[in-house]
Design a protein around this motif. Structure first.
Motif, PDB file in Angstrom:
ATOM      1  N   ARG A  97       0.838  -1.186   0.000  1.00 40.17           N
ATOM      2  CA  ARG A  97       0.000   0.000   0.000  1.00 40.17           C
ATOM      3  C   ARG A  97       0.879   1.245   0.000  1.00 40.17           C
ATOM      4  O   ARG A  97       2.045   1.193   0.376  1.00 40.17           O
TER       5      ARG A  97
ATOM      6  N   GLU B 203      -6.064  -3.012  10.135  1.00 36.88           N
ATOM      7  CA  GLU B 203      -6.684  -3.161   8.810  1.00 36.88           C
ATOM      8  C   GLU B 203      -5.930  -2.340   7.777  1.00 36.88           C
ATOM      9  O   GLU B 203      -5.696  -2.808   6.654  1.00 36.88           O
TER      10      GLU B 203
ATOM     11  N   GLN C  46      -3.081  -4.179   6.819  1.00 36.97           N
ATOM     12  CA  GLN C  46      -3.466  -5.527   6.374  1.00 36.97           C
ATOM     13  C   GLN C  46      -2.846  -6.626   7.238  1.00 36.97           C
ATOM     14  O   GLN C  46      -2.427  -7.674   6.739  1.00 36.97           O
TER      15      GLN C  46
ATOM     16  N   ASP D 260      -4.669  -7.410  10.135  1.00 31.06           N
ATOM     17  CA  ASP D 260      -5.757  -7.596  11.078  1.00 31.06           C
ATOM     18  C   ASP D 260      -6.113  -9.068  11.312  1.00 31.06           C
ATOM     19  O   ASP D 260      -6.841  -9.377  12.249  1.00 31.06           O
TER      20      ASP D 260
END
Ligand SMILES: [Zn+2]
Length: 406
Positions: free
Chosen positions: A220, A355, A358, A360
């Motif tokens: 991300r 989250e 990523q 989680d």
């Protein structure tokens, strides 16, 4: 021997209600069960011979805090930045490690680093993960990618690049070093003497190239960003997350909400006059910061009302003394004072952050199966967010790092 945390209340932070008179049973470094004492009594009795009960003295337990905007080698304009210019690699490493450790002891079990000197964040991450040193989990960007003379130049924690090819290569250099996330600066900011916060810096083509390079590698990408104009362009180019968002507008927050683009508001950076004076920041920086404060808060509130996903980040050292407490606690308090409900603010500092990164499936809530990164404090932060200031017990990866119960 396994471990059970007893005589506590648990705030799971996964949307389920708090559990009074709770027990958390660990299996190695993971959470095996979380429930009331009554429900888990049979399990405790069955395991009595090889289970240690750790009495938390009525404390409140929640997931370890996750700070989404940290610079472990932070040296802001002023004496700190001047001193950092003479630092050896070893000195930077020792300083950054101390900052990571102080954060962990304050309850920050996970930090997303968004621009550090000489890849010190990645080096510390490797040593921590290998068990060579104790520290928080690190999720690292390496250096921030910026335009020549762009936001953060001269800080030692950024890499200047120009044009789409330059941006693509600069991102790839972070990936080559092992970056978990990519950070670009697309506008000016507070800590830049020759720029305005609203100034657009990276072009659309540069942002698009950076986003593509990050996404191709499954990472991300987030951006230091001030103006709504640049943020709207950046989102169109593919950004997953926005830092600060000083000057947002309604169409931009609506787009962020619709596309699920995160905001890490870092409210502390525009309301910390005492902090900036104490560390000797120059007057131009203090003025710029405080001038942005009102718009910054309004932008945060607009994003909150629009339902933009948010995660907590300090853009300071989490354990920096700030406003009579530590930066990380104060940042969560600012989020609540700005209108976020207590439970949502605790989630922003835990599961929402997980989250965003990523992670989680393993982190962010007190849920069976997840890793045991936990903090505990004497008062209930769902009632008074200032209870976080009392965090005195920290567990990471199933091991007690700090124990306030003795
Ligand atoms: Zn920052």
């Amino acid at each position: 021997m396994s471990l059970a945390l007893v005589n506590c209340s648990v705030i799971p932070c996964d949307g389920s209600p708090a559990i009074d008179d709770a027990v958390v049973v660990l299996d190695g470094n993971r959470i095996e069960a979380v429930d009331t004492r009554a429900a888990l009594e049979p399990l405790l009795r069955e395991r009595a011979d090889n289970l240690t009960q750790h009495d938390l003295g009525g404390r409140w337990v929640m997931p370890g805090l996750m700070d989404m905007h940290v610079h472990l080698s932070l040296a802001l304009p002023g004496p700190a930045q001047l001193a950092s210019r003479l630092e050896t690699d070893m000195a930077v490493t020792v300083r950054a490690y101390r900052n990571a450790l102080d954060g962990l002891n304050a309850g920050v079990t996970f930090m997303r680093t968004l621009g550090d000197m000489r890849f010190v964040d990645l080096e510390l991450k490797r040593a921590i993960n290998a068990g060579v040193i104790v520290g928080p989990r690190l999720f690292c960007a390496g250096q921030a990618v910026i335009i020549t003379g762009g936001h953060g130049f001269g800080s030692g924690s950024s890499l200047e690049a120009d044009g789409p090819d330059g941006f693509r290569q600069a991102v790839r250099k972070q990936l080559r070093a092992g970056a978990d996330v990519i950070k670009v600066a697309i506008t000016g900011g507070i800590a830049g003497e020759y720029e305005q916060i609203r100034d657009s810096q990276a072009t659309y083509a540069e942002m698009e190239a950076a986003c593509q390079a990050a996404h191709n590698a499954g990472r991300r990408i987030t951006a230091h960003a001030g103006s709504a104009l640049a943020i709207a362009e950046g989102i169109r180019a593919g950004l997953d997350c926005v830092e600060h968002g000083y000057f947002l507008d309604q169409p931009t927050v609506d787009t962020m909400a619709n596309k699920g683009v995160y905001l890490v508001p870092t409210l502390s950076v525009s309301r910390g006059e005492e902090y900036m004076r104490r560390i000797g920041c120059p007057q131009w920086m203090i003025d710029k910061s405080l001038r942005a404060g009102e718009d910054h808060l309004r932008s945060y509130q607009m994003a909150l009302a629009a339902g933009v996903p948010m995660a907590m980040g300090t853009d300071m050292l989490p354990a920096d003394p700030y406003d009579g407490t530590l930066a990380v606690y104060r940042e969560v308090e600012w989020m609540v004072e700005g209108g976020m409900p207590h439970a949502a603010a605790l989630r922003a500092a835990t599961l929402s952050a997980a989250e965003l990164c990523q992670v989680d499936a393993d982190l962010g809530s007190v849920t069976p199966g997840k890793l045991a990164d936990l903090v505990a404090m004497p008062a209930n932060p769902l009632e008074n967010i200032r209870a976080l200031r009392g965090i005195d017990t920290v567990m990471k990866d199933g091991a007690i790092v700090r124990d306030g119960c003795y």
